[in-house]
Structures are given as C-alpha cells and as structure tokens.
Motif scaffolding. Structure first.
Motif, short mmCIF file in Angstrom:
data_model
loop_
_atom_site.label_atom_id
_atom_site.label_comp_id
_atom_site.label_asym_id
_atom_site.label_seq_id
_atom_site.Cartn_x
_atom_site.Cartn_y
_atom_site.Cartn_z
N TYR A 26 67.88 -2.85 -25.53
CA TYR A 26 68.29 -2.17 -26.75
C TYR A 26 67.12 -1.58 -27.54
N SER A 27 65.90 -1.76 -27.09
CA SER A 27 64.71 -1.22 -27.76
C SER A 27 64.66 -1.65 -29.23
N VAL A 28 64.74 -2.94 -29.48
CA VAL A 28 64.70 -3.45 -30.84
C VAL A 28 63.27 -3.86 -31.21
N GLY A 29 63.02 -3.97 -32.50
CA GLY A 29 61.69 -4.33 -32.98
C GLY A 29 61.42 -5.82 -32.95
N LYS A 30 60.20 -6.19 -33.37
CA LYS A 30 59.79 -7.58 -33.36
C LYS A 30 60.55 -8.42 -34.37
N SER A 31 60.97 -7.80 -35.47
CA SER A 31 61.69 -8.57 -36.50
C SER A 31 63.02 -9.10 -35.96
N ILE A 32 63.68 -8.31 -35.14
CA ILE A 32 64.95 -8.76 -34.56
C ILE A 32 64.69 -9.79 -33.46
N ARG A 33 63.63 -9.60 -32.69
CA ARG A 33 63.31 -10.59 -31.65
C ARG A 33 62.92 -11.93 -32.26
N ALA A 34 62.30 -11.89 -33.43
CA ALA A 34 61.88 -13.13 -34.10
C ALA A 34 63.07 -13.96 -34.56
N LYS A 35 64.21 -13.30 -34.79
CA LYS A 35 65.40 -14.02 -35.24
C LYS A 35 65.91 -14.99 -34.17
N VAL A 36 65.65 -14.70 -32.91
CA VAL A 36 66.16 -15.54 -31.82
C VAL A 36 65.70 -16.98 -31.99
N GLN A 37 64.41 -17.18 -32.18
CA GLN A 37 63.88 -18.54 -32.27
C GLN A 37 64.34 -19.24 -33.55
N VAL A 38 64.39 -18.51 -34.66
CA VAL A 38 64.83 -19.10 -35.93
C VAL A 38 66.29 -19.53 -35.85
N TYR A 39 67.15 -18.64 -35.34
CA TYR A 39 68.56 -18.96 -35.23
C TYR A 39 68.81 -20.09 -34.22
N LEU A 40 68.06 -20.08 -33.13
CA LEU A 40 68.21 -21.10 -32.11
C LEU A 40 67.89 -22.48 -32.67
N LYS A 41 66.84 -22.55 -33.49
CA LYS A 41 66.45 -23.82 -34.10
C LYS A 41 67.57 -24.35 -35.01
N SER A 42 68.16 -23.47 -35.80
CA SER A 42 69.25 -23.86 -36.70
C SER A 42 70.48 -24.32 -35.92
N LEU A 43 70.80 -23.59 -34.86
CA LEU A 43 71.98 -23.94 -34.05
C LEU A 43 71.78 -25.27 -33.31
N ASN A 44 70.57 -25.51 -32.83
CA ASN A 44 70.30 -26.77 -32.13
C ASN A 44 70.35 -27.96 -33.07
N ALA A 45 69.97 -27.78 -34.32
CA ALA A 45 70.00 -28.87 -35.29
C ALA A 45 71.43 -29.36 -35.52
N GLU A 46 72.39 -28.46 -35.40
CA GLU A 46 73.80 -28.82 -35.59
C GLU A 46 74.54 -29.05 -34.27
N HIS A 47 73.83 -28.98 -33.15
CA HIS A 47 74.42 -29.16 -31.82
C HIS A 47 75.56 -28.19 -31.56
N ALA A 48 75.38 -26.94 -31.98
CA ALA A 48 76.44 -25.93 -31.85
C ALA A 48 76.63 -25.45 -30.41
N PHE A 49 75.63 -25.66 -29.57
CA PHE A 49 75.70 -25.16 -28.19
C PHE A 49 76.07 -26.25 -27.19
N ARG A 50 76.69 -27.30 -27.61
CA ARG A 50 77.06 -28.37 -26.70
C ARG A 50 78.06 -27.84 -25.66
N GLY A 51 77.73 -27.97 -24.38
CA GLY A 51 78.61 -27.52 -23.31
C GLY A 51 78.42 -26.07 -22.92
N CYS A 52 77.34 -25.47 -23.36
CA CYS A 52 77.08 -24.05 -23.10
C CYS A 52 75.88 -23.90 -22.17
N THR A 53 75.97 -22.99 -21.21
CA THR A 53 74.85 -22.76 -20.29
C THR A 53 73.77 -21.94 -21.00
N VAL A 54 72.59 -21.92 -20.43
CA VAL A 54 71.47 -21.19 -21.01
C VAL A 54 71.78 -19.69 -21.06
N GLU A 55 72.37 -19.17 -19.99
CA GLU A 55 72.69 -17.74 -19.94
C GLU A 55 73.71 -17.37 -21.02
#
Length: 193
Positions: A26-55
């Motif tokens: 999608y040719s997105v900038g670094k600010s959007i790519r940086a959201k991945v790690q921040v959002y992932l940390k928040s989701l993992n703290a609440e165990h939102a991805f339980r039962g979900c594959t990495v893909e």
C-alpha cells in the motif's frame, strides 16, 4: 528466562514482519507502520488474539490500521495481499475495532479523505489538479448525500478521471485504479461516466 526477559515474543516478531510485508503493498509511511507494534502490544495485554494464527493477526491488524487511516482499499484485495481468507480478516478486524472502541471505523465513508489518499498516491500530479479534483469531490459528495445515493469508489475515481480530462492533466484510468488500492476498476469507471 530469555523469553520472559525479551520485550517481544517470537510470535510478535513474526506478526510485525508479516504486517510490514502486507503494508508494503500500500506504500504507506513510517507513522502507519509504527502503529503495528503499538497496537499489537495493547491487544496482547488483553489477550485479544487468543486462538488466532500469526497470518490472521497480521492481516486483520493491517486491515484495521489501513481503515482507521482512511486509506482506500477493500477486503478482497487485502485478502489477496495477505493470503488470508476474507472471513478471518473481517472477524479478527471487528474484534480489534471492539478492543479499541472504534467499531465505526468499518462503517464510515469519508469521501474527501479517500479522494485525498488517492491523489496523494498518484505521485507526480500536475499543478492545479488537486484543488480542481477536491472541489469536484466536495460537490458530488453533497449532491449524493442530498439524494441519498451511495458515493461508491467507482463514482469517485470516475469523477477524478473526468477532472483530469476537463483540465488536460493526462492522468489515466489505470493510474487512478492503481492509486485507489484496486477498490475500483476501469470498466466500473466507464459505467459511472
């Protein structure tokens, strides 16, 4: 001990790498790519991805981030880029939106934001095209809202192409379809014109 001491688990690292691979389409900038790690940390703290594959995590997270950033795209194309079925992207994307209390992200239609995103991804645009195109989109958005007609991606891209033709800006239908994230098609543009 090493696993507990490290900030990111192996699953998180793989999710971030896959997410960046998907976002590169999608040719997105670094600010959007940086959201991945921040959002992932928040989701993992609440165990939102339980039962979900990495893909599925990477596909759903990038889908949510792109929608939240008003980047025009559709779930079929995203499914093709991520190689994850659209039903899983939709399911986990809704769960992510619920976690962040932003369920409206998937329902909102922002014509001006989408048009600006399409124009920004065009690359070298002639001077004067942007204001002409945004004026046209603003007029059509008002027109369609008054008549309760959906302002579809094909209608938007066809309006942007008509602005190009009326102002002799030499922007092709193929360029506009590509910059719209394949949310429209050349045949759809011709039908709308």
């Amino acid at each position: 001990h090493h696993m507990y001491a490290s900030m990111l688990s192996d699953t998180d690292r793989r999710t971030i790498v896959l997410s960046n691979m998907i976002l590169s389409n999608y040719s997105v900038g670094k600010s959007i790519r940086a959201k991945v790690q921040v959002y992932l940390k928040s989701l993992n703290a609440e165990h939102a991805f339980r039962g979900c594959t990495v893909e599925q995590r990477a596909a759903a997270l990038t889908f949510y981030i792109l929608k939240e950033s008003n980047i025009p795209m559709n779930i079929r194309t995203h499914s093709k880029y991520s190689m994850v079925e659209s039903k899983y992207i939709s399911r986990w994307g809704k769960r992510i939106a619920k976690h962040f209390r932003k369920s409206y992200v998937f329902a909102q239609e922002n014509a001006m934001g989408n048009a600006i995103g399409i124009i920004d991804r065009l690359g070298n645009i002639p001077q004067g095209y942007r204001p002409d195109a945004l004026t046209m989109i603003q007029y059509l958005e008002t027109y369609y809202k008054e008549r309760d007609i959906r302002f579809s991606p094909n209608k938007m891209v066809s309006a942007l192409w008509l602005v190009s033709k009326m102002g002799n800006y030499n922007i092709t239908q193929k360029d506009l379809v590509k910059s719209s994230g394949n949310t429209s098609s050349e045949i759809g543009i011709r039908e709308q014109i």
